[in-house]
Design a protein around this motif. Structure first.
Motif, PDB file in Angstrom:
ATOM      1  N   UNK A 122      48.577  63.928  64.851  1.00 13.32           N
ATOM      2  CA  UNK A 122      48.673  65.212  65.555  1.00 13.32           C
ATOM      3  C   UNK A 122      49.379  65.005  66.895  1.00 13.32           C
ATOM      4  N   UNK A 123      50.086  66.015  67.393  1.00 11.08           N
ATOM      5  CA  UNK A 123      50.707  65.876  68.711  1.00 11.08           C
ATOM      6  C   UNK A 123      49.628  65.636  69.774  1.00 11.08           C
ATOM      7  N   UNK A 124      49.949  64.808  70.755  1.00 18.94           N
ATOM      8  CA  UNK A 124      48.977  64.597  71.830  1.00 18.94           C
ATOM      9  C   UNK A 124      48.775  65.918  72.570  1.00 18.94           C
ATOM     10  N   UNK A 137      42.142  65.325  63.789  1.00 16.62           N
ATOM     11  CA  UNK A 137      42.574  65.189  62.389  1.00 16.62           C
ATOM     12  C   UNK A 137      42.875  63.718  62.076  1.00 16.62           C
ATOM     13  N   UNK A 138      42.620  63.298  60.820  1.00 16.46           N
ATOM     14  CA  UNK A 138      42.854  61.890  60.471  1.00 16.46           C
ATOM     15  C   UNK A 138      44.344  61.559  60.473  1.00 16.46           C
ATOM     16  N   UNK A 139      44.671  60.305  60.793  1.00 13.21           N
ATOM     17  CA  UNK A 139      46.062  59.869  60.820  1.00 13.21           C
ATOM     18  C   UNK A 139      46.278  58.800  59.751  1.00 13.21           C
ATOM     19  N   UNK A 140      47.522  58.636  59.324  1.00 11.14           N
ATOM     20  CA  UNK A 140      47.824  57.628  58.315  1.00 11.14           C
ATOM     21  C   UNK A 140      49.254  57.731  57.835  1.00 11.14           C
ATOM     22  N   UNK A 141      49.572  56.916  56.837  1.00 11.50           N
ATOM     23  CA  UNK A 141      50.910  56.932  56.251  1.00 11.50           C
ATOM     24  C   UNK A 141      50.959  57.884  55.049  1.00 11.50           C
ATOM     25  N   UNK A 142      52.021  58.666  54.982  1.00  8.59           N
ATOM     26  CA  UNK A 142      52.216  59.568  53.846  1.00  8.59           C
ATOM     27  C   UNK A 142      53.657  59.457  53.350  1.00  8.59           C
ATOM     28  N   UNK A 145      52.919  65.316  63.506  1.00  4.47           N
ATOM     29  CA  UNK A 145      54.278  64.885  63.789  1.00  4.47           C
ATOM     30  C   UNK A 145      54.495  63.510  63.186  1.00  4.47           C
ATOM     31  N   UNK A 146      55.760  63.160  62.946  1.00  5.06           N
ATOM     32  CA  UNK A 146      56.120  61.795  62.587  1.00  5.06           C
ATOM     33  C   UNK A 146      57.425  61.471  63.299  1.00  5.06           C
ATOM     34  N   UNK A 147      57.824  60.201  63.247  1.00  6.99           N
ATOM     35  CA  UNK A 147      59.029  59.776  63.943  1.00  6.99           C
ATOM     36  C   UNK A 147      60.080  59.298  62.952  1.00  6.99           C
ATOM     37  N   UNK A 148      61.224  59.953  62.998  1.00  7.85           N
ATOM     38  CA  UNK A 148      62.366  59.491  62.188  1.00  7.85           C
ATOM     39  C   UNK A 148      63.568  59.567  63.117  1.00  7.85           C
ATOM     40  N   UNK A 183      51.290  62.137  46.396  1.00  7.68           N
ATOM     41  CA  UNK A 183      51.915  60.838  46.118  1.00  7.68           C
ATOM     42  C   UNK A 183      51.600  59.837  47.221  1.00  7.68           C
ATOM     43  N   UNK A 184      50.665  60.186  48.089  1.00 10.67           N
ATOM     44  CA  UNK A 184      50.415  59.379  49.280  1.00 10.67           C
ATOM     45  C   UNK A 184      49.116  58.600  49.205  1.00 10.67           C
ATOM     46  N   UNK A 185      48.804  58.095  48.028  1.00 12.65           N
ATOM     47  CA  UNK A 185      47.663  57.203  47.873  1.00 12.65           C
ATOM     48  C   UNK A 185      46.354  57.860  48.263  1.00 12.65           C
ATOM     49  N   UNK A 186      45.331  57.047  48.554  1.00 10.82           N
ATOM     50  CA  UNK A 186      44.013  57.590  48.902  1.00 10.82           C
ATOM     51  C   UNK A 186      44.051  58.494  50.138  1.00 10.82           C
ATOM     52  N   UNK A 187      44.894  58.159  51.149  1.00 10.20           N
ATOM     53  CA  UNK A 187      44.930  58.990  52.351  1.00 10.20           C
ATOM     54  C   UNK A 187      45.442  60.402  52.040  1.00 10.20           C
ATOM     55  N   UNK A 188      46.492  60.474  51.227  1.00  4.03           N
ATOM     56  CA  UNK A 188      47.027  61.776  50.847  1.00  4.03           C
ATOM     57  C   UNK A 188      46.014  62.599  50.068  1.00  4.03           C
TER      58      UNK A 188
END
Lengths: 202, 261
Positions: free
Chosen positions: A126-128, A135-140, A159-162, A184-189
């Motif tokens: 989440x944005x600071x 909210x939980x954070x992780x890889x998606x 947000x994410x960084x690209x 498609x994002x594993x257990x976190x998704x």
């Protein structure tokens, strides 16, 4: 029970299998069996903005979707299910989206990023200073050349960084929508979908 | 930051995984579904399945195991091997594959890439290129039929053409390095990654974590594929990923290879 929208433009098998793994009961809806509006709605999909809007228009789903979303029914949009909420997209200039979230869908800047589309796992948070910092954070998993750009920064859920920060998910009243693919994002998704279901559909 | 992807590759023939698989805690190492789940649990970012069945009867089993894999996996997977028509691609995608990869058939009939991309989007249209350094002159040549046929086509030029036609990702195998464990082909991978806007998956030559650090930094690869180092139990995906992160943090110049742990 939730309604799953098959808009006719993309394979929705992966979200069906995800709901089945999570044991979330769902009912298929489309242009012939329109979503009722009584049940929470999930609208997934891969595809182009223009083709999706055209499919939705032809199948008669477009006005129904708009009225359901505006009526306050819980809505979860995934990928195209996020993009159609916006006013418009750089992918199909001149075509109108549902317009329930003010803003535009924009393309990654080819001068800044090395690869388009973005394909793979990116970290979301989440944005600071936002109201979503719990909210939980992780890889998606992302597959996208375009991303949302809501006018109101308070609607940015993740947000994410690209090669620069971009909006990866929005939340506004009854609307939750992800640019990435939680299915498609594993257990976190799967956890993100379960959370939405627990919060809105139980 | 977008993570660099680690992708185990499984060869399947007649519905069974092949190559010497040496896996602990697996009831049936020949079952593509069991093996796929094991790699998912180890932290694989994606999986690629190549069907190497010699017969069309063998290939008919594809749809069955693709459906079973799709039910179990929570991560994306690509299926390739003998995909030569839009109809075949459609059946695999309908069965639950996220992407299909095309190789020889795309060289013989490049419109196939356009047909798949127009029907399902370029995000699920992967071009597999088998490349070997040219005997004379600069660059690499495209091989087809599992490396048996030299086409005379320049590999980088073919990659560029394929992206224009609709390929959304390149699975690039170095035929000079495949099976050698001598590290990835860095000049080849870099040439593709610099020439193309779409992601490049490097394949051929994987050994330890250093080879992955090199292909992600010098090689500019977006993802890297390996088979035997995982199948023979030499590395698990999670151990490899941690080792890559440690290595890249140790060497300041290569600091910060983003990896999903």
């Amino acid at each position: 029970m939730i309604d799953l929208v098959d808009y006719g433009g993309g394979n929705i098998g992966s979200i069906q299998r995800c709901l089945e793994r999570l044991q979330i009961p769902y009912q298929m809806t489309d242009g012939n069996a329109l979503p009722s509006g009584d049940r929470p709605l999930v609208f997934p999909g891969v595809g182009a903005f223009g083709a999706s809007i055209n499919h939705l228009t032809q199948s008669g789903l477009l006005p129904r979707l708009k009225s359901i979303v505006q009526s306050g029914t819980p809505y979860l949009g995934i990928c195209i299910g996020l993009q159609v909420l916006f006013d418009s997209s750089e992918e199909a200039e001149g075509l109108k989206g549902l317009g329930v979230i003010p803003g535009k869908v924009v393309k990654f800047d080819a001068k800044k990023v090395s690869k388009i589309p973005q394909i793979g796992w990116n970290h979301i948070a989440p944005p600071t200073n936002s109201t979503f910092t719990e909210e939980p954070t992780g890889h998606v998993y992302f597959v996208n050349s375009f991303h949302p750009s809501p006018e109101d920064p308070a609607m940015v859920l993740y947000e994410a960084n690209y090669s620069g920060q971009f909006c990866a998910a929005v939340k506004h009243q009854n609307i939750t929508a992800f640019q990435f693919h939680p299915e498609k994002s594993g257990p976190f998704g799967h956890q993100l979908i379960q959370r939405w279901h627990n919060n809105y559909a139980l | 930051m977008l993570s660099k992807r680690i992708i185990p590759c499984l060869d399947v023939a007649n519905g069974r995984t092949v190559k010497g698989v040496n896996f602990q805690n697996l009831r049936d190492v020949g079952d593509p579904v069991e093996l796929a789940k094991a790699y998912q649990d180890q932290g694989a970012d994606e999986l690629i399945f190549l069907d190497i069945s010699a017969s069309s009867e063998g290939r008919e089993t594809m749809i069955t195991w693709v459906e079973q894999v799709a039910r179990e996996l929570m991560i994306p997977f690509t299926v390739g091997g003998g995909v030569s028509t839009l109809e075949h691609a459609k059946r695999l995608l309908d069965a639950g594959a996220d992407k299909v990869s095309m190789n020889t058939a795309a060289v013989n009939r490049p419109e196939l890439l356009t047909e798949v991309a127009e029907a399902y989007g370029s995000q699920c249209c992967v071009l597999a290129v088998d490349a070997k350094r040219k005997q004379d002159g600069e660059g690499w040549e495209v091989l087809i039929h599992g490396g048996k046929t030299y086409t005379g086509k320049d590999a980088v030029a073919w990659g560029k053409e394929a992206v224009k036609l609709g390929a959304g990702e390149i699975l690039l195998t170095s035929w000079d390095r495949d099976g050698t464990h001598a590290g990835f082909d860095l000049p080849l991978t870099r040439a593709f990654s610099q020439a193309l806007l779409v992601p490049v998956i490097a394949s051929g030559g994987a050994n330890g974590p250093q080879s992955f650090v090199e292909v992600f930094t010098d090689g500019l690869a977006d993802a890297a594929l390996a088979a035997s180092i995982f199948h023979d139990g030499q590395w698990t995906v999670d151990k490899l990923k941690h080792a890559i992160v440690e290595l890249s943090e140790f060497d300041q110049a290569e600091k910060g290879i983003p990896i999903r742990l």
